[in-house]
Design a protein around this motif. Sequence first.
Motif, PDB file in Angstrom:
ATOM      1  N   LEU A   1      35.513  57.422  16.134  1.00  0.00           N
ATOM      2  CA  LEU A   1      34.777  56.871  17.281  1.00  0.00           C
ATOM      3  C   LEU A   1      33.936  57.964  17.942  1.00  0.00           C
ATOM      4  CD1 LEU A   1      37.545  54.644  18.907  1.00  0.00           C
ATOM      5  CD2 LEU A   1      35.703  53.929  17.386  1.00  0.00           C
ATOM      6  N   LEU A   2      34.527  59.151  18.098  1.00  0.00           N
ATOM      7  CA  LEU A   2      33.795  60.275  18.668  1.00  0.00           C
ATOM      8  C   LEU A   2      32.629  60.677  17.758  1.00  0.00           C
ATOM      9  CD1 LEU A   2      33.633  62.443  20.884  1.00  0.00           C
ATOM     10  CD2 LEU A   2      35.212  63.834  19.521  1.00  0.00           C
ATOM     11  N   ILE A   3      32.870  60.665  16.460  1.00  0.00           N
ATOM     12  CA  ILE A   3      31.822  61.038  15.502  1.00  0.00           C
ATOM     13  C   ILE A   3      30.689  60.010  15.522  1.00  0.00           C
ATOM     14  CG2 ILE A   3      31.309  61.387  13.052  1.00  0.00           C
ATOM     15  CD1 ILE A   3      34.144  62.477  12.730  1.00  0.00           C
ATOM     16  N   MET A   4      31.023  58.737  15.654  1.00  0.00           N
ATOM     17  CA  MET A   4      29.983  57.706  15.693  1.00  0.00           C
ATOM     18  C   MET A   4      29.115  57.838  16.950  1.00  0.00           C
ATOM     19  SD  MET A   4      29.996  56.114  12.943  1.00  0.00           S
ATOM     20  CE  MET A   4      31.043  55.752  11.543  1.00  0.00           C
ATOM     21  N   VAL A   5      29.747  58.170  18.068  1.00  0.00           N
ATOM     22  CA  VAL A   5      28.965  58.433  19.289  1.00  0.00           C
ATOM     23  C   VAL A   5      28.010  59.589  19.033  1.00  0.00           C
ATOM     24  CG1 VAL A   5      29.108  59.287  21.669  1.00  0.00           C
ATOM     25  CG2 VAL A   5      30.669  57.499  20.895  1.00  0.00           C
ATOM     26  N   GLN A   6      28.533  60.640  18.376  1.00  0.00           N
ATOM     27  CA  GLN A   6      27.688  61.787  18.037  1.00  0.00           C
ATOM     28  C   GLN A   6      26.549  61.379  17.108  1.00  0.00           C
ATOM     29  OE1 GLN A   6      27.531  64.911  19.063  1.00  0.00           O
ATOM     30  NE2 GLN A   6      25.868  65.359  17.641  1.00  0.00           N
ATOM     31  N   ALA A   7      26.822  60.487  16.167  1.00  0.00           N
ATOM     32  CA  ALA A   7      25.782  60.035  15.227  1.00  0.00           C
ATOM     33  C   ALA A   7      24.635  59.358  15.974  1.00  0.00           C
ATOM     34  CB  ALA A   7      26.381  59.076  14.198  1.00  0.00           C
ATOM     35  N   PHE A   8      24.967  58.479  16.895  1.00  0.00           N
ATOM     36  CA  PHE A   8      23.918  57.789  17.665  1.00  0.00           C
ATOM     37  C   PHE A   8      23.149  58.767  18.549  1.00  0.00           C
ATOM     38  CE2 PHE A   8      26.381  53.857  16.781  1.00  0.00           C
ATOM     39  CZ  PHE A   8      25.331  53.047  16.367  1.00  0.00           C
ATOM     40  N   LEU A   9      23.860  59.687  19.194  1.00  0.00           N
ATOM     41  CA  LEU A   9      23.203  60.617  20.106  1.00  0.00           C
ATOM     42  C   LEU A   9      22.371  61.658  19.362  1.00  0.00           C
ATOM     43  CD1 LEU A   9      25.994  61.257  22.775  1.00  0.00           C
ATOM     44  CD2 LEU A   9      24.000  59.777  22.957  1.00  0.00           C
ATOM     45  N   SER A  10      22.800  62.038  18.154  1.00  0.00           N
ATOM     46  CA  SER A  10      22.071  63.062  17.402  1.00  0.00           C
ATOM     47  C   SER A  10      20.668  62.610  17.031  1.00  0.00           C
ATOM     48  CB  SER A  10      22.847  63.442  16.135  1.00  0.00           C
ATOM     49  OG  SER A  10      22.901  62.356  15.215  1.00  0.00           O
ATOM     50  N   ARG A  11      20.425  61.309  17.021  1.00  0.00           N
ATOM     51  CA  ARG A  11      19.072  60.801  16.750  1.00  0.00           C
ATOM     52  C   ARG A  11      18.093  61.260  17.827  1.00  0.00           C
ATOM     53  NH1 ARG A  11      18.507  55.782  17.658  1.00  0.00           N
ATOM     54  NH2 ARG A  11      16.612  55.612  16.377  1.00  0.00           N
ATOM     55  N   HIS A  12      18.619  61.555  19.007  1.00  0.00           N
ATOM     56  CA  HIS A  12      17.776  61.978  20.121  1.00  0.00           C
ATOM     57  C   HIS A  12      17.977  63.456  20.448  1.00  0.00           C
ATOM     58  CE1 HIS A  12      16.724  57.780  20.854  1.00  0.00           C
ATOM     59  NE2 HIS A  12      17.995  57.491  20.761  1.00  0.00           N
ATOM     60  N   GLY A  13      18.591  64.198  19.506  1.00  0.00           N
ATOM     61  CA  GLY A  13      18.798  65.623  19.721  1.00  0.00           C
ATOM     62  C   GLY A  13      19.889  65.933  20.728  1.00  0.00           C
ATOM     63  N   LYS A  14      20.789  64.986  20.993  1.00  0.00           N
ATOM     64  CA  LYS A  14      21.858  65.180  21.966  1.00  0.00           C
ATOM     65  C   LYS A  14      23.209  65.262  21.257  1.00  0.00           C
ATOM     66  CE  LYS A  14      18.956  64.744  25.394  1.00  0.00           C
ATOM     67  NZ  LYS A  14      18.584  65.895  26.247  1.00  0.00           N
ATOM     68  N   ASN A  15      24.204  65.772  21.989  1.00  0.00           N
ATOM     69  CA  ASN A  15      25.567  65.855  21.467  1.00  0.00           C
ATOM     70  C   ASN A  15      26.511  65.032  22.326  1.00  0.00           C
ATOM     71  OD1 ASN A  15      25.042  67.707  19.312  1.00  0.00           O
ATOM     72  ND2 ASN A  15      24.912  69.352  20.821  1.00  0.00           N
ATOM     73  N   ALA A  16      27.616  64.633  21.731  1.00  0.00           N
ATOM     74  CA  ALA A  16      28.642  63.935  22.502  1.00  0.00           C
ATOM     75  C   ALA A  16      29.123  64.852  23.623  1.00  0.00           C
ATOM     76  CB  ALA A  16      29.803  63.538  21.590  1.00  0.00           C
ATOM     77  N   PRO A  17      29.433  64.303  24.803  1.00  0.00           N
ATOM     78  CA  PRO A  17      29.870  65.141  25.929  1.00  0.00           C
ATOM     79  C   PRO A  17      31.108  65.954  25.587  1.00  0.00           C
ATOM     80  CG  PRO A  17      29.384  62.903  26.666  1.00  0.00           C
ATOM     81  CD  PRO A  17      29.354  62.876  25.165  1.00  0.00           C
ATOM     82  N   ALA A  18      31.181  67.161  26.120  1.00  0.00           N
ATOM     83  CA  ALA A  18      32.328  68.034  25.860  1.00  0.00           C
ATOM     84  C   ALA A  18      33.626  67.402  26.351  1.00  0.00           C
ATOM     85  CB  ALA A  18      32.098  69.393  26.529  1.00  0.00           C
TER      86      ALA A  18
ATOM     87  N   ALA B   1      23.554  48.194  22.752  1.00  0.00           N
ATOM     88  CA  ALA B   1      24.342  46.959  22.827  1.00  0.00           C
ATOM     89  C   ALA B   1      25.565  47.035  21.921  1.00  0.00           C
ATOM     90  CB  ALA B   1      23.463  45.769  22.449  1.00  0.00           C
ATOM     91  N   ALA B   2      25.400  47.603  20.713  1.00  0.00           N
ATOM     92  CA  ALA B   2      26.518  47.706  19.774  1.00  0.00           C
ATOM     93  C   ALA B   2      27.612  48.616  20.333  1.00  0.00           C
ATOM     94  CB  ALA B   2      26.020  48.242  18.433  1.00  0.00           C
ATOM     95  N   ILE B   3      27.224  49.749  20.928  1.00  0.00           N
ATOM     96  CA  ILE B   3      28.197  50.669  21.511  1.00  0.00           C
ATOM     97  C   ILE B   3      28.895  50.024  22.720  1.00  0.00           C
ATOM     98  CG2 ILE B   3      28.439  52.849  22.741  1.00  0.00           C
ATOM     99  CD1 ILE B   3      28.158  53.233  19.808  1.00  0.00           C
ATOM    100  N   ALA B   4      28.129  49.298  23.520  1.00  0.00           N
ATOM    101  CA  ALA B   4      28.704  48.637  24.694  1.00  0.00           C
ATOM    102  C   ALA B   4      29.727  47.583  24.280  1.00  0.00           C
ATOM    103  CB  ALA B   4      27.592  48.008  25.531  1.00  0.00           C
ATOM    104  N   LEU B   5      29.407  46.807  23.252  1.00  0.00           N
ATOM    105  CA  LEU B   5      30.344  45.780  22.779  1.00  0.00           C
ATOM    106  C   LEU B   5      31.610  46.412  22.205  1.00  0.00           C
ATOM    107  CD1 LEU B   5      27.893  43.238  21.098  1.00  0.00           C
ATOM    108  CD2 LEU B   5      29.272  42.872  23.156  1.00  0.00           C
ATOM    109  N   ALA B   6      31.460  47.522  21.483  1.00  0.00           N
ATOM    110  CA  ALA B   6      32.628  48.214  20.942  1.00  0.00           C
ATOM    111  C   ALA B   6      33.529  48.715  22.074  1.00  0.00           C
ATOM    112  CB  ALA B   6      32.180  49.381  20.061  1.00  0.00           C
TER     113      ALA B   6
END
Length: 392
Positions: free
Chosen positions: A75-92, A152-157
């Motif tokens: 789940l943490l990795i998937m958040v990182q996958a979505f955020l990496s598209r915008h050059g961001k990282n999952a929060p520490a 929307a997909a992340i919110a539903l999850a």
Amino acid sequence: MSGASAFFILIPAMYALFTTALIVIAFVDRRLIAARWAALGFFVAFVSILVDGLRDPGGDRWVSWFTVATHFLPLLIMVQAFLSRHGKNAPAWACALFVLASIYVMPNMPWAPPNWLRGVLVQATCATIIASGLLPLWRYRRQSVVDLIAFAAIALACLSYVGRSVVIYITPIGESAEAIQQFYNGLNIAFHSASALMGMTVGIVLMMTIGSDIVRLRMEESEIDPLTGLANRRRLERVNAQDAAGKLSVGGVIAVDLDHFKRVNDSFGHDAGDEVLRKVGSKLNKLFGELGTVCRTGGEEFVILLDRDHVAAISQLSSAARVAIAGLRFDGVLSAVTVTASVGFHERGEDEEIGNAIRRADQAVYCAKTDGRNRVVGVMNDKGFHVLRAVA
């Protein structure tokens, strides 16, 4: 394995399929960082669900802990996958939560929670990890339809896991072996079904977003000048369209035209001319890359579309461009050559089209040329009239 063995074969098979597809995509185009993260996430989920399906519900508690920890991680990795598209990282803090929650639910520890609390905490942790990506993705939702679908997909999850934590709180897991077995034969099957549906949805959305990124990267390649690495006329047109749609706010235009550039080509050859263009392009990108869009519009001509946040300093920035270009030094046959530029600028009016602002900046460049070159001229608004005025 329980009577739902077929169920626990189909889910890892689906995760393995997504993993394979994403690995292929990441291998074909190494720029797609999101594909790498997503492939890792689905692989971890594949291992987790496979172990969970094969284990005895009343067996080794450390195996149970492994499936929980490897449920948090993808789940943490998937958040990182979505955020990496915008050059961001999952929060520490989300990474810290993953570590702390994994430690807290370890079996046979003095702090080990009862089963009902453990179940609630596991689902609540999953929801919180997913929620860590909601605010950043909300900021990007208007960039494209795909970004809105991703949010929307992340919110539903996230809502799915919130619902699970509520269900386990209302119908808590008992402490006896029979109660645990009953949970695995009932609610746990429902939870895995929801996870399978969520995993398939997230996988499809990820493939959509990555497909969108592939198209975007190909489009960006066609909008880059191969010699200087700056934007070309095609990008200029797209920025114009984005500005018209309210997605960007261009506040002013700086036009740069190198002086006597033909002499460089005639005296030293086109390779030397290309070197001059590369160095000038690199210098302009260094000066203005964070302040707007830098374009090479043809030959020795460059245009900077300055963001509205920085337009107040357009006169000083134009002068800085002239000075920076005059200060460039070259090697080899160009070691004795000094390159100068005529610079024109125009602060764009509220309802003025970008094309018109570019034309006014070009007029200022022409004036700088006729005034002796290596000059800066601006088109100023003086009591409703546009006036050409030399700045440097």
